[in-house]
Design a protein around this motif. Structure first.
Motif, PDB file in Angstrom:
ATOM      1  N   ILE A 174     -22.715  75.142   6.058  1.00  0.00           N
ATOM      2  CA  ILE A 174     -21.985  74.410   5.442  1.00  0.00           C
ATOM      3  C   ILE A 174     -22.558  74.366   4.030  1.00  0.00           C
ATOM      4  N   ILE A 175     -22.161  74.339   3.152  1.00  0.00           N
ATOM      5  CA  ILE A 175     -22.542  74.124   1.859  1.00  0.00           C
ATOM      6  C   ILE A 175     -22.164  72.911   1.026  1.00  0.00           C
ATOM      7  N   MET A 176     -22.741  71.984   0.696  1.00  0.00           N
ATOM      8  CA  MET A 176     -22.114  70.751   0.121  1.00  0.00           C
ATOM      9  C   MET A 176     -22.315  70.792  -1.221  1.00  0.00           C
ATOM     10  N   ALA A 177     -21.214  70.816  -2.083  1.00  0.00           N
ATOM     11  CA  ALA A 177     -21.422  70.983  -3.495  1.00  0.00           C
ATOM     12  C   ALA A 177     -20.065  69.820  -3.877  1.00  0.00           C
ATOM     13  N   ASP A 191     -16.745  81.882   8.311  1.00  0.00           N
ATOM     14  CA  ASP A 191     -18.097  82.124   8.419  1.00  0.00           C
ATOM     15  C   ASP A 191     -19.000  80.914   7.624  1.00  0.00           C
ATOM     16  N   VAL A 192     -18.269  80.534   6.423  1.00  0.00           N
ATOM     17  CA  VAL A 192     -19.041  79.340   5.638  1.00  0.00           C
ATOM     18  C   VAL A 192     -17.794  78.449   5.005  1.00  0.00           C
ATOM     19  N   ILE A 193     -18.301  76.975   5.336  1.00  0.00           N
ATOM     20  CA  ILE A 193     -17.596  76.020   4.690  1.00  0.00           C
ATOM     21  C   ILE A 193     -18.123  75.548   3.599  1.00  0.00           C
ATOM     22  N   PRO A 241     -30.884  73.052   9.817  1.00  0.00           N
ATOM     23  CA  PRO A 241     -30.097  74.120  10.066  1.00  0.00           C
ATOM     24  C   PRO A 241     -28.656  74.080   9.865  1.00  0.00           C
ATOM     25  N   GLY A 242     -28.301  74.963   9.028  1.00  0.00           N
ATOM     26  CA  GLY A 242     -26.869  75.312   8.561  1.00  0.00           C
ATOM     27  C   GLY A 242     -26.347  74.298   7.591  1.00  0.00           C
ATOM     28  N   LEU A 243     -27.343  73.450   6.895  1.00  0.00           N
ATOM     29  CA  LEU A 243     -26.799  72.499   5.960  1.00  0.00           C
ATOM     30  C   LEU A 243     -27.496  72.959   4.428  1.00  0.00           C
ATOM     31  N   TYR A 244     -26.536  73.345   3.584  1.00  0.00           N
ATOM     32  CA  TYR A 244     -26.974  73.492   2.317  1.00  0.00           C
ATOM     33  C   TYR A 244     -26.453  72.751   1.180  1.00  0.00           C
ATOM     34  N   ALA A 245     -26.977  72.668   0.157  1.00  0.00           N
ATOM     35  CA  ALA A 245     -26.455  71.773  -1.090  1.00  0.00           C
ATOM     36  C   ALA A 245     -26.618  72.550  -2.446  1.00  0.00           C
TER      37      ALA A 245
END
Length: 671
Positions: free
Chosen positions: A263-266, A62-64, A508-512
């Motif tokens: 996708i969450i970029m951390a 569901d989430v990467i 869309p779909g991209l978080y950080a």
């Protein structure tokens, strides 16, 4: 690249339903519609075969989450809490934690349960916010007030959750009255005690309690999978402009990670990349880096490639600490280590032999900036035995006793029996240095305030615990440089932690979340915020990736100012063109080299001019970072019968020390 080992049953188990069920091209998880894949009509079997030919494996969730630091682990936990049935955290290092592997992990928050237990009930959210913004506004910086507002209103809840989850059982650094809510003198002091210095229960494995607890919580959650030693090298968007695919490499294999929700970029900051810091920082040439080598900022470039916008002004906001001890092995790298003797009567002088700042200034920024302006970015901490004794008596002698009074750091301490001899050893002008000390001692006698604003009349703060002259039978000096361990620049996000493009539209779909986000705090960061910020905003990103509707119809375009690839060329282990074993005598040879926090001793065995064994007898490496290198590199050298082996990601310095030891053993065995 290795032969593809992906079998159809594995593909069927991991592939999104859009491919297996023949969904239309508009379906958000249809991998056949990614922008880098042909859009010609394909049968399900054709799509499967194409993917098999491209990737060694495909993993879907569901989430990467990219990055297993505080922000990444917090995001994964929040995603599950908000309905995710599966989350994959992809981490390029061999362990979780990210920057938490390099810090003791001070946390902060206002109106917390810890303050309540300590009887400190007069703090306020507004005071916390004002302190953070005031610190960030120094030297022309500015904070993102909506994000700071969210943070201060949620940091207390997060502290309380962590307390209930296990932090209540940890030991803490306490003040003179035994309170866990303290001031943190390594930063500009808050207006109220709201820093918390929890100690990990397992210090051999963890450097910070926050990392330890988050790691335990993630490990207990069956819906979260952590994939280590795997680096994401590309993000992909589908025809609807939804960034749901991440391509990664691990050893010689290529893996496609695909997300249903986002996708969450951390991926952290860039304090481990001197080239990138130097691109934006005026004083990059004198700053040494204490960040992990993997803190290279490459995640920023990946987000730019799908349209992410950099907060350009903040890219040059790189706070330094006037307490950087440069490595004697690797120029330009170092660690936090200061004698702190200037707080007990010691002085700071530059390479001209002159004082240049009020050494006891409570404003850390003033001392940081003053050091950055000095020739070569060097200050010498000058002290005596009496000064050291008074510092230890004040309770602030931890660095002095642990580091500089131990044999492991003896090479960093210059010792002399006279001031003249000390100046000569430091190669600074003798007459100027003697005049500097003479003037300083005169101010001590006069009990006045000197030209820099240093007060010799009374001891009034943690930065001024004793007043002493520079006099005695022995004199000491330690060279210190500006140290960067955190960066303030990064990608731009909205208040939902969605990455935005150069027009301010959400991708869309991209978080950080975490240090990879730029312009949140301003030019400088307050105590505990570097740890709690990623955790709080990771939690927000994890919630929103599951609750926000996934937009469609977005036109993905690369950013107009993508960072140059040249800024991310990796510097791995020191390469040896040819290590000749000819003439090496059979036997076992012990070699000692300088290590992270003390000597490293290694035994190397030879037989018939072949390396038959490499054994680490003892070491003083930071185990949270070096563990994999300590375990893998010795055997890799034996297997290769050479020192040109692959570096362990994140443990370059340890790898180089082992290689250096083996080379020294070869030379010893030839004698």
């Amino acid at each position: 690249m290795k032969n593809k080992k992906l079998i159809v049953t594995m593909l069927m188990a991991t592939m999104p339903l859009s491919i297996l069920s023949g969904c239309t091209a508009e379906t958000k998880t249809d991998l056949s519609n990614t922008q880098n894949v042909s859009n010609e009509p394909q049968s399900d079997n054709d799509a499967t075969q194409n993917l098999q030919a491209t990737y060694n494996s495909i993993q879907s969730a569901d989430v990467i989450v990219v990055g297993a630091g505080g922000g990444g682990m917090s995001a994964a936990l929040a995603a599950v809490e908000n309905g995710a049935e599966s989350v994959i955290i992809v981490e390029k290092m061999p362990m979780t934690g990210g920057a938490l592997n390099t810090t003791s992990g001070t946390m902060s928050g206002a109106m917390t349960i810890i303050q309540e237990i300590d009887g400190l009930t007069e703090d306020s959210i507004e005071s916390y916010k004002n302190d953070i913004i005031t610190e960030g506004e120094k030297l022309g910086g500015y904070a993102n007030e909506p994000l700071v507002e969210y943070y201060v209103n949620n940091a207390d809840d997060m502290i309380n959750q962590l307390w209930e989850a296990g932090l209540s059982d940890n030991q803490y650094t306490v003040d003179s009255e035994g309170r866990k809510s303290v001031f943190a003198p390594e930063h500009t002091l808050y207006s109220y005690p709201r820093s918390y210095k929890a100690k990990p229960n397992n210090p051999e494995k963890y450097k910070s309690a926050a990392h330890e607890l988050l790691d335990e919580l993630v490990a207990k959650e069956d819906k979260i999978k952590v994939v280590l030693n795997t680096e994401v090298v590309e993000l992909q968007a589908n025809e609807q402009g939804q960034v749901l695919n991440a391509i990664a490499v691990s050893n010689d294999e290529t893996i496609l990670f695909t997300a249903n929700n986002g996708i969450i970029m951390a991926t952290g900051g860039y304090a481990g990349n001197p080239e990138l810091m130097g691109e934006f920082s005026e004083y990059g040439d004198v700053v040494i880096t204490g960040g992990l080598a993997t803190a290279d900022g490459n995640g920023l470039r990946l987000m730019q490639e799908v349209g992410g916008s950099l907060h350009i002004e903040s890219m040059g906001w790189i706070p330094t600490y006037p307490m950087g001890l440069e490595s004697l092995e690797i120029e330009g790298t170092g660690q936090i280590a200061t004698t702190k003797t200037q707080y007990a009567g010691g002085i700071l002088v530059n390479t001209k032999g002159e004082r240049f700042v009020n050494e006891t200034d409570a404003d850390n920024v003033a001392r940081e900036v003053a050091l950055e302006h000095q020739p070569e970015g060097i200050q010498y901490e000058i002290y005596t035995d009496k000064i050291g004794e008074d510092l230890v008596a004040s309770g602030q002698g931890g660095f002095l006793t642990y580091y500089f009074q131990s044999p492991a750091f003896a090479d960093h301490v210059i010792t002399a029996s006279s001031l003249e001899e000390l100046a000569q050893k430091l190669e600074i002008p003798v007459d100027t240095f003697l005049k500097t000390v003479e003037d300083y001692n005169a101010n001590v006698d006069a009990k006045t305030t000197d030209e820099f604003g240093r007060n010799f009349a009374e001891t009034s703060s943690p930065f001024n615990v004793a007043i002493n002259k520079i006099e005695g039978d022995k004199f000491y000096a330690v060279a210190i440089k500006p140290l960067a361990i955190i960066t303030m620049g990064g990608i731009q996000v909205n208040t939902d932690m969605q990455v935005v493009d150069e027009t301010g539209n959400a991708i869309p779909g991209l978080y950080a979340a975490g240090e990879t986000v730029g312009g949140v705090w301003g030019r400088y960061v307050s105590s505990g915020v570097g740890v709690m910020g990623p955790i709080v905003f990771g939690d927000l990103a994890g919630e929103n990736v599951m609750t926000n509707e996934l937009a469609t119809g977005y036109d993905v375009k690369p950013a107009s100012n993508i960072l140059s690839e040249d800024l991310f060329i990796k510097k791995n282990t020191a390469s040896v063109d040819e290590l000749s074993l000819t003439g090496v005598k059979d036997g076992e040879y012990n070699v000692t080299v300088d290590g992270q926090e003390g000597p490293m001793e290694i035994k190397v065995s030879f037989k018939n001019e072949v390396i038959t064994g490499v054994e680490i007898i003892k070491h003083n490496e930071t185990i949270t970072i070096a563990k994999t290198a300590l375990e893998a590199i010795p055997q890799a050298i034996v297997d290769a019968n050479n020192v040109n082996v692959d570096n362990i990601t994140g443990a370059t310095l340890t790898t180089n020390r082992i290689i250096k030891s083996v080379i020294a053993a070869v030379e010893l065995a030839k004698q």
